[in-house]
Design a protein around this motif. Structure first.
Motif, short mmCIF file in Angstrom:
data_model
loop_
_atom_site.label_atom_id
_atom_site.label_comp_id
_atom_site.label_asym_id
_atom_site.label_seq_id
_atom_site.Cartn_x
_atom_site.Cartn_y
_atom_site.Cartn_z
N UNK A 88 0.85 -1.20 0.00
CA UNK A 88 0.00 0.00 0.00
C UNK A 88 0.88 1.25 0.00
N UNK A 89 0.40 2.28 -0.67
CA UNK A 89 1.12 3.55 -0.73
C UNK A 89 0.31 4.60 0.00
N UNK A 90 0.92 5.30 0.97
CA UNK A 90 0.19 6.38 1.64
C UNK A 90 0.22 7.65 0.80
N UNK A 91 -0.90 8.33 0.78
CA UNK A 91 -1.00 9.66 0.17
C UNK A 91 -1.46 10.61 1.24
N UNK A 92 -0.80 11.77 1.30
CA UNK A 92 -1.06 12.75 2.34
C UNK A 92 -1.82 13.92 1.74
N UNK A 93 -3.06 14.12 2.20
CA UNK A 93 -3.88 15.23 1.75
C UNK A 93 -3.61 16.40 2.69
N UNK A 94 -2.93 17.42 2.18
CA UNK A 94 -2.63 18.64 2.95
C UNK A 94 -3.78 19.61 2.73
N UNK B 141 -4.36 8.65 3.36
CA UNK B 141 -5.19 7.71 2.61
C UNK B 141 -4.28 6.67 1.98
N UNK B 142 -4.74 5.41 1.97
CA UNK B 142 -3.95 4.31 1.45
C UNK B 142 -4.48 3.83 0.10
N UNK B 143 -3.55 3.65 -0.83
CA UNK B 143 -3.90 3.14 -2.16
C UNK B 143 -3.16 1.84 -2.42
N UNK B 144 -3.81 0.95 -3.15
CA UNK B 144 -3.13 -0.25 -3.64
C UNK B 144 -2.20 0.22 -4.75
N UNK B 145 -0.96 -0.21 -4.74
CA UNK B 145 -0.02 0.23 -5.77
C UNK B 145 0.43 1.65 -5.51
N UNK B 146 0.83 2.34 -6.58
CA UNK B 146 1.44 3.65 -6.36
C UNK B 146 0.79 4.80 -7.13
N UNK B 147 -0.26 4.54 -7.90
CA UNK B 147 -0.90 5.62 -8.66
C UNK B 147 -1.56 6.64 -7.76
N UNK B 148 -1.42 7.91 -8.13
CA UNK B 148 -1.95 9.00 -7.30
C UNK B 148 -3.47 9.09 -7.40
#
Length: 152
Positions: free
Chosen positions: A44-50, A127-134
């Motif tokens: 999983x790839x974390x994405x940070x919503x600022x 937020x966590x995504x499968x893989x690395x796509x934004x």
């Protein structure tokens, strides 16, 4: 709207609140290694919503029923809530060590409520995504109703 633009939306109980999604930053799976059971997050790839919340002149108290939803290719990402922990040290002069997820910390409702009218409070949500796509879309919702949408 585009990232960086402010939406003025109805408050939960009264008035309005300014909501701005500043940007979405891609993290690395290694960011999650300090969490309890990090193996749960493998792949999983974390994405940070600022984001920024601005208290309007009309005011608006605790808007606890509103939140962000983040999606990628029409699929909603999972929000990861990380709570601060307190670890004992055994040292009477400094008995506790506070551990927080420093990469991304929320604004907190108390901080927002204590803000003066016109003042902004900055925060971050994970937020966590499968893989690395934004992720492609961020929405501000309340009770399953979309109040504002940002797209890159």
């Amino acid at each position: 709207m585009k990232f960086g633009e402010k939406a003025t939306v109805e408050g939960d109980k009264s008035g309005t609140v300014g909501v701005t999604v500043e940007r979405v930053e891609k993290g690395d799976n290694a960011d999650l290694s300090g969490l309890e059971n990090p193996e749960k997050y493998k792949g999983k790839t974390p994405f940070y919503v600022r984001y920024k919340l601005t208290k309007t002149a009309e005011g608006n108290g605790n808007d606890a029923s509103s939140h962000f939803e983040v999606s990628k290719d029409g699929k909603r990402l999972t929000e990861l809530m990380v709570f601060t922990s307190f670890d004992t040290t055994g040292d009477p002069s400094n008995p506790l060590v506070v551990r927080a997820f420093e990469r991304c910390e929320g604004a907190g409702h108390t901080k927002y409520e204590e803000a003066a009218e016109g003042q902004s409070v900055e925060g971050c949500a994970i937020y966590l995504a499968e893989g690395s796509g934004a992720p492609s879309t961020v929405t501000w919702t309340r009770h399953n109703k979309t109040l504002a949408t940002w797209k890159e």
